[in-house]
Write a protein that holds these residues in place. Structure first.
Motif, PDB file in Angstrom:
ATOM      1  N   TYR A  86     -14.196   7.006  -7.228  1.00  0.00           N
ATOM      2  CA  TYR A  86     -13.607   6.354  -8.398  1.00  0.00           C
ATOM      3  C   TYR A  86     -13.954   7.185  -9.619  1.00  0.00           C
ATOM      4  CZ  TYR A  86     -12.302   2.873 -11.813  1.00  0.00           C
ATOM      5  OH  TYR A  86     -11.694   2.232 -12.857  1.00  0.00           O
ATOM      6  N   PRO A  87     -13.050   7.388 -10.592  1.00  0.00           N
ATOM      7  CA  PRO A  87     -11.740   6.752 -10.699  1.00  0.00           C
ATOM      8  C   PRO A  87     -10.756   7.309  -9.671  1.00  0.00           C
ATOM      9  CG  PRO A  87     -12.121   8.222 -12.572  1.00  0.00           C
ATOM     10  CD  PRO A  87     -13.370   8.224 -11.746  1.00  0.00           C
ATOM     11  N   PHE A  88      -9.756   6.485  -9.381  1.00  0.00           N
ATOM     12  CA  PHE A  88      -8.746   6.867  -8.412  1.00  0.00           C
ATOM     13  C   PHE A  88      -7.856   7.961  -8.997  1.00  0.00           C
ATOM     14  CE2 PHE A  88      -9.161   2.147  -7.568  1.00  0.00           C
ATOM     15  CZ  PHE A  88     -10.095   2.313  -6.558  1.00  0.00           C
ATOM     16  N   PRO A  89      -7.517   8.981  -8.197  1.00  0.00           N
ATOM     17  CA  PRO A  89      -6.617  10.021  -8.711  1.00  0.00           C
ATOM     18  C   PRO A  89      -5.218   9.459  -8.944  1.00  0.00           C
ATOM     19  CG  PRO A  89      -7.081  10.359  -6.372  1.00  0.00           C
ATOM     20  CD  PRO A  89      -7.923   9.194  -6.819  1.00  0.00           C
ATOM     21  N   ARG A  90      -4.612   9.880 -10.044  1.00  0.00           N
ATOM     22  CA  ARG A  90      -3.253   9.429 -10.363  1.00  0.00           C
ATOM     23  C   ARG A  90      -2.276  10.501  -9.913  1.00  0.00           C
ATOM     24  NH1 ARG A  90      -3.539   5.001 -13.834  1.00  0.00           N
ATOM     25  NH2 ARG A  90      -1.310   5.064 -14.185  1.00  0.00           N
ATOM     26  N   ASP A 137       2.530   7.081 -12.594  1.00  0.00           N
ATOM     27  CA  ASP A 137       2.465   6.485 -11.256  1.00  0.00           C
ATOM     28  C   ASP A 137       1.117   5.819 -11.033  1.00  0.00           C
ATOM     29  OD1 ASP A 137       5.029   7.274 -10.438  1.00  0.00           O
ATOM     30  OD2 ASP A 137       4.295   9.277  -9.951  1.00  0.00           O
ATOM     31  N   VAL A 138       1.154   4.675 -10.390  1.00  0.00           N
ATOM     32  CA  VAL A 138      -0.057   3.918 -10.097  1.00  0.00           C
ATOM     33  C   VAL A 138      -0.740   4.517  -8.866  1.00  0.00           C
ATOM     34  CG1 VAL A 138      -0.914   1.639  -9.422  1.00  0.00           C
ATOM     35  CG2 VAL A 138       0.968   1.834 -11.067  1.00  0.00           C
ATOM     36  N   PRO A 139      -2.065   4.701  -8.920  1.00  0.00           N
ATOM     37  CA  PRO A 139      -2.771   5.205  -7.738  1.00  0.00           C
ATOM     38  C   PRO A 139      -2.583   4.268  -6.543  1.00  0.00           C
ATOM     39  CG  PRO A 139      -4.200   5.272  -9.665  1.00  0.00           C
ATOM     40  CD  PRO A 139      -2.967   4.527 -10.061  1.00  0.00           C
ATOM     41  N   ALA A 140      -2.416   4.841  -5.376  1.00  0.00           N
ATOM     42  CA  ALA A 140      -2.199   4.042  -4.158  1.00  0.00           C
ATOM     43  C   ALA A 140      -3.356   3.090  -3.897  1.00  0.00           C
ATOM     44  CB  ALA A 140      -2.000   4.974  -2.966  1.00  0.00           C
ATOM     45  N   GLU A 141      -4.567   3.483  -4.255  1.00  0.00           N
ATOM     46  CA  GLU A 141      -5.742   2.645  -4.005  1.00  0.00           C
ATOM     47  C   GLU A 141      -5.665   1.291  -4.710  1.00  0.00           C
ATOM     48  OE1 GLU A 141      -7.020   6.935  -3.621  1.00  0.00           O
ATOM     49  OE2 GLU A 141      -5.770   5.771  -4.990  1.00  0.00           O
ATOM     50  N   LEU A 142      -4.932   1.235  -5.818  1.00  0.00           N
ATOM     51  CA  LEU A 142      -4.841  -0.029  -6.555  1.00  0.00           C
ATOM     52  C   LEU A 142      -4.107  -1.112  -5.764  1.00  0.00           C
ATOM     53  CD1 LEU A 142      -4.207   1.129 -10.222  1.00  0.00           C
ATOM     54  CD2 LEU A 142      -6.310   0.248  -9.219  1.00  0.00           C
ATOM     55  N   THR A 143      -3.184  -0.707  -4.916  1.00  0.00           N
ATOM     56  CA  THR A 143      -2.451  -1.719  -4.144  1.00  0.00           C
ATOM     57  C   THR A 143      -3.374  -2.421  -3.154  1.00  0.00           C
ATOM     58  OG1 THR A 143      -1.742  -0.072  -2.535  1.00  0.00           O
ATOM     59  CG2 THR A 143      -0.247  -0.520  -4.367  1.00  0.00           C
ATOM     60  N   ASP A 144      -4.388  -1.729  -2.642  1.00  0.00           N
ATOM     61  CA  ASP A 144      -5.340  -2.334  -1.711  1.00  0.00           C
ATOM     62  C   ASP A 144      -6.270  -3.341  -2.383  1.00  0.00           C
ATOM     63  OD1 ASP A 144      -4.317  -0.801   0.320  1.00  0.00           O
ATOM     64  OD2 ASP A 144      -5.887   0.730   0.200  1.00  0.00           O
ATOM     65  N   LEU A 145      -6.392  -3.284  -3.700  1.00  0.00           N
ATOM     66  CA  LEU A 145      -7.355  -4.135  -4.387  1.00  0.00           C
ATOM     67  C   LEU A 145      -6.982  -5.613  -4.354  1.00  0.00           C
ATOM     68  CD1 LEU A 145      -8.395  -1.918  -7.396  1.00  0.00           C
ATOM     69  CD2 LEU A 145      -9.591  -2.300  -5.250  1.00  0.00           C
ATOM     70  N   ARG A 146      -5.737  -5.924  -4.060  1.00  0.00           N
ATOM     71  CA  ARG A 146      -5.371  -7.333  -3.916  1.00  0.00           C
ATOM     72  C   ARG A 146      -6.083  -7.926  -2.702  1.00  0.00           C
ATOM     73  NH1 ARG A 146       0.028  -5.231  -4.962  1.00  0.00           N
ATOM     74  NH2 ARG A 146       0.445  -5.548  -7.163  1.00  0.00           N
TER      75      ARG A 146
END
Length: 193
Positions: free
Chosen positions: A9-13, A18-27
């Motif tokens: 972290y931080p997640f690469p953009r 564009d939103v980092p792919a890792e953010l979708t997993d945070l749900r």
């Protein structure tokens, strides 16, 4: 902390827009162990309820000068002066003082000036290059200009104030000595007003 392997972290953009792919997993994983660029391990908390719980837990310190505090980079200490974001009871005392300036009436009285600044910044962004970075074009300059207005910083000094603030709030862009110099400069400036 979880036994789960921490992720960088931080997640690469992929790109600025564009939103980092890792953010979708945070749900699915709202509490995630992370490793910072410094190599320090931390926990990323993303749900409102969890963030609120952490911020109100008396066991969690705001003092980033503690030896066990996670750092973004090994050569950087964000908020090197614990007076800037102290633990209770000092935090509570300072918050009470500051909140007197932000009553509903005081905030409502700021509305016309803030709207004027927003209109100016949005117009400038619309007439600028595309795509635009809303944070850089509107959000950050808006907050700096409103704070400068509240503190009585004249327009001709606002770029200097923004430079100090950029260094002061940096989590990796500037070194510890650069951040410390910015803090001393802004303190001297405000002390001379």
């Amino acid at each position: 902390m979880s036994s789960e392997q921490p992720v960088p972290y931080p997640f690469p953009r992929p790109s600025p827009l564009d939103v980092p792919a890792e953010l979708t997993d945070l749900r699915e994983r709202p509490v995630l162990p992370v490793v910072l660029p410094s190599g320090d391990r931390a926990v990323l908390v993303t749900r409102y309820e969890d963030v609120r719980s952490v911020l109100t837990d008396h066991r969690v310190s705001r003092n980033l000068n503690r030896p066990d505090a996670a750092r973004m980079t090994s050569n950087n200490k964000m908020f090197q002066d614990e007076r800037m974001d102290p633990d209770p009871p000092e935090h509570t005392r300072v918050r009470r003082l500051v909140m007197k300036a932000f009553t509903a009436t005081m905030v409502e009285n700021l509305r016309p000036k803030v709207q004027e600044i927003v209109d100016e910044l949005v117009t400038k962004m619309e007439n600028g290059p595309c795509p635009a970075d809303v944070s850089e074009a509107v959000a950050f300059p808006l907050s700096i200009r409103v704070i400068c207005d509240l503190l009585g910083v004249p327009a001709e000094d606002q770029d200097r104030f923004r430079g100090w603030t950029d260094r002061f709030l940096s989590t990796g862009k500037y070194s510890g000595p650069e951040i410390g110099a910015a803090m001393r400069e802004i303190s001297a400036y405000m002390g001379g007003r």
